[in-house]
Motif scaffolding. Structure first.
Motif, PDB file in Angstrom:
ATOM      1  N   GLN A  60     -30.204 -75.154 -19.612  1.00 33.31           N
ATOM      2  CA  GLN A  60     -28.847 -75.689 -19.489  1.00 33.31           C
ATOM      3  C   GLN A  60     -28.090 -75.595 -20.807  1.00 33.31           C
ATOM      4  OE1 GLN A  60     -29.648 -79.607 -17.945  1.00 33.31           O
ATOM      5  NE2 GLN A  60     -29.328 -78.970 -15.819  1.00 33.31           N
ATOM      6  N   SER A  61     -28.816 -75.715 -21.918  1.00 26.80           N
ATOM      7  CA  SER A  61     -28.158 -75.610 -23.226  1.00 26.80           C
ATOM      8  C   SER A  61     -27.690 -74.184 -23.512  1.00 26.80           C
ATOM      9  CB  SER A  61     -29.106 -76.077 -24.338  1.00 26.80           C
ATOM     10  OG  SER A  61     -30.169 -75.164 -24.509  1.00 26.80           O
ATOM     11  N   LYS A  85     -17.604 -75.652 -24.552  1.00 24.23           N
ATOM     12  CA  LYS A  85     -18.872 -76.225 -24.971  1.00 24.23           C
ATOM     13  C   LYS A  85     -19.159 -75.839 -26.400  1.00 24.23           C
ATOM     14  CE  LYS A  85     -21.432 -76.841 -20.713  1.00 24.23           C
ATOM     15  NZ  LYS A  85     -22.728 -76.647 -20.080  1.00 24.23           N
ATOM     16  N   GLU A 101     -36.223 -81.764 -32.289  1.00 23.60           N
ATOM     17  CA  GLU A 101     -37.261 -81.213 -31.412  1.00 23.60           C
ATOM     18  C   GLU A 101     -38.570 -81.178 -32.143  1.00 23.60           C
ATOM     19  OE1 GLU A 101     -34.665 -78.116 -28.693  1.00 23.60           O
ATOM     20  OE2 GLU A 101     -36.098 -77.410 -30.161  1.00 23.60           O
ATOM     21  N   ASN A 109     -33.659 -78.423 -19.483  1.00 25.06           N
ATOM     22  CA  ASN A 109     -32.675 -78.773 -20.512  1.00 25.06           C
ATOM     23  C   ASN A 109     -32.400 -77.595 -21.448  1.00 25.06           C
ATOM     24  OD1 ASN A 109     -32.376 -81.380 -19.557  1.00 25.06           O
ATOM     25  ND2 ASN A 109     -33.991 -82.211 -20.865  1.00 25.06           N
ATOM     26  N   LYS A 110     -33.466 -76.852 -21.758  1.00 27.72           N
ATOM     27  CA  LYS A 110     -33.308 -75.703 -22.649  1.00 27.72           C
ATOM     28  C   LYS A 110     -32.429 -74.637 -21.987  1.00 27.72           C
ATOM     29  CE  LYS A 110     -35.088 -74.713 -26.729  1.00 27.72           C
ATOM     30  NZ  LYS A 110     -34.878 -75.621 -27.862  1.00 27.72           N
ATOM     31  N   GLN A 149     -26.564 -72.266 -21.038  1.00 21.09           N
ATOM     32  CA  GLN A 149     -25.621 -71.932 -19.972  1.00 21.09           C
ATOM     33  C   GLN A 149     -24.192 -72.049 -20.487  1.00 21.09           C
ATOM     34  OE1 GLN A 149     -25.449 -74.786 -16.770  1.00 21.09           O
ATOM     35  NE2 GLN A 149     -25.468 -73.187 -15.234  1.00 21.09           N
ATOM     36  N   ARG A 150     -23.371 -71.078 -20.136  1.00 18.54           N
ATOM     37  CA  ARG A 150     -21.964 -71.098 -20.534  1.00 18.54           C
ATOM     38  C   ARG A 150     -21.115 -71.038 -19.287  1.00 18.54           C
ATOM     39  NH1 ARG A 150     -19.883 -66.007 -23.416  1.00 18.54           N
ATOM     40  NH2 ARG A 150     -21.884 -66.279 -24.433  1.00 18.54           N
ATOM     41  N   LYS A 177     -24.637 -73.742 -29.741  1.00 15.84           N
ATOM     42  CA  LYS A 177     -25.682 -74.039 -30.704  1.00 15.84           C
ATOM     43  C   LYS A 177     -26.179 -72.760 -31.337  1.00 15.84           C
ATOM     44  CE  LYS A 177     -27.368 -78.151 -28.304  1.00 15.84           C
ATOM     45  NZ  LYS A 177     -28.530 -78.770 -27.644  1.00 15.84           N
ATOM     46  N   TRP A 193     -29.186 -71.180 -32.772  1.00 14.30           N
ATOM     47  CA  TRP A 193     -30.615 -71.432 -32.781  1.00 14.30           C
ATOM     48  C   TRP A 193     -31.240 -70.853 -34.039  1.00 14.30           C
ATOM     49  CZ3 TRP A 193     -32.554 -74.540 -29.139  1.00 14.30           C
ATOM     50  CH2 TRP A 193     -31.803 -74.705 -27.989  1.00 14.30           C
TER      51      TRP A 193
END
Length: 292
Positions: free
Chosen positions: A266-267, A276, A288, A263-264, A269-270, A279, A281
């Motif tokens: 994929q977050s 999209k 979390e 999941n991390k 991934q562009r 985020k 960070w």
């Protein structure tokens, strides 16, 4: 009527469109081209953090000027020249790299985007994510120490040069083989850029964060260290326990599972052609939890 004309001449003269010649238009285009590429270059290096700091200082100087803080303004005026020289010295490698890239740059490709360039908008593919996750937890099962750095916007060329060039497609078998004990490439970090393994045995800066647990070794401190000076995500597999940790934004999240890591990734991934939400960070997100 005369009153209206007088008002227009006195107060609305600035609304008139200036006369533009072909030379003016050409000059505007050249400046726009240069500013665009300078901003793009700054955003892909550590200099972007410096620019944000300079913006903060400029805002502070503006406030000091408005409030007539004469002593602060005097200090700023006396230190600005020294500051410019310090910036040139500190970012000499980035400036040199920029000039080298300018010498190699194809100007035509800056204006025309070809099909193979459009594919580069995708940071990495689903297959790359699957291969990284599979390799990570295969290494975890056998308690084989590993350190993988996944590059994002800030290019890590200076750390790439400390390792051995590989430039290979990503596969779980290759990653596992690189970190196998008693092999020439197992020591150091693997640098991943997009869908390629670009280098192995790379040396990374160690974090001096005193809040990190004392039971963490050099591998974990290197993973946190590179995440402190860049926007990269680092995956670390412990040689003693086999547990997997990730570091991003200077924060170490320990004992993650396969779904969390996937999941991390994929977050980050562009995908090209998709919109999209990006985020920003800043340590952990609100929902979390730091895993032990």
């Amino acid at each position: 009527m005369e009153t209206i004309k007088s008002f227009v001449n006195d107060y609305l003269v600035w609304l008139s469109i200036p006369k533009l010649t072909l030379t003016d238009i050409l000059e505007i285009l050249i400046l726009a081209f240069l500013i665009y590429h300078i901003v793009n270059w700054i955003k892909s290096t550590r200099a972007w953090m410096l620019v944000k700091g300079i913006i903060v200082l400029c805002i502070f100087s503006l406030i000091a000027s408005i409030l007539n803080f004469n002593v602060i303004l005097w200090i700023i005026s006396k230190t600005i020249n020294v500051g410019i020289i310090a910036v040139v010295i500190l970012f000499q490698p980035e400036l040199r790299k920029a000039l080298e890239q300018l010498g190699r740059k194809n100007i035509v490709s800056s204006f025309i985007t070809f099909d193979d360039q459009k594919e580069k908008n995708e940071r990495f593919s689903d297959k790359t994510i699957s291969e990284i996750v599979r390799a990570t937890f295969e290494l975890s099962k056998t308690k084989t120490g590993a350190l993988m750095v996944i590059e994002q916007n800030i290019v890590l060329s200076e750390y790439e040069r400390t390792g051995i060039n590989i430039d290979s497609a990503i596969s779980s078998q290759l990653l596992i083989n690189i970190f196998e004990h008693n092999t020439p490439l197992h020591d150091g970090a693997v640098l991943i850029r997009g869908n390629r393994i670009v280098a192995a045995t790379c040396y990374l800066p160690l974090s001096d964060n005193m809040e990190l647990s004392k039971d963490l070794g050099t591998r974990h401190r290197a993973g946190v260290g590179i995440s402190e000076v860049s926007d990269s995500l680092t995956i670390t597999v412990s040689e003693e326990t086999g547990k997997v940790s990730i570091a991003i934004g200077g924060v170490l999240i320990r004992n993650v599972d396969g779904d969390y890591l996937k999941n991390k990734l994929q977050s980050l991934q562009r995908r090209s052609g998709e919109t999209k939400k990006i985020k920003l960070w800043r340590g952990r997100l609100k929902n979390e939890k730091k895993m032990d």
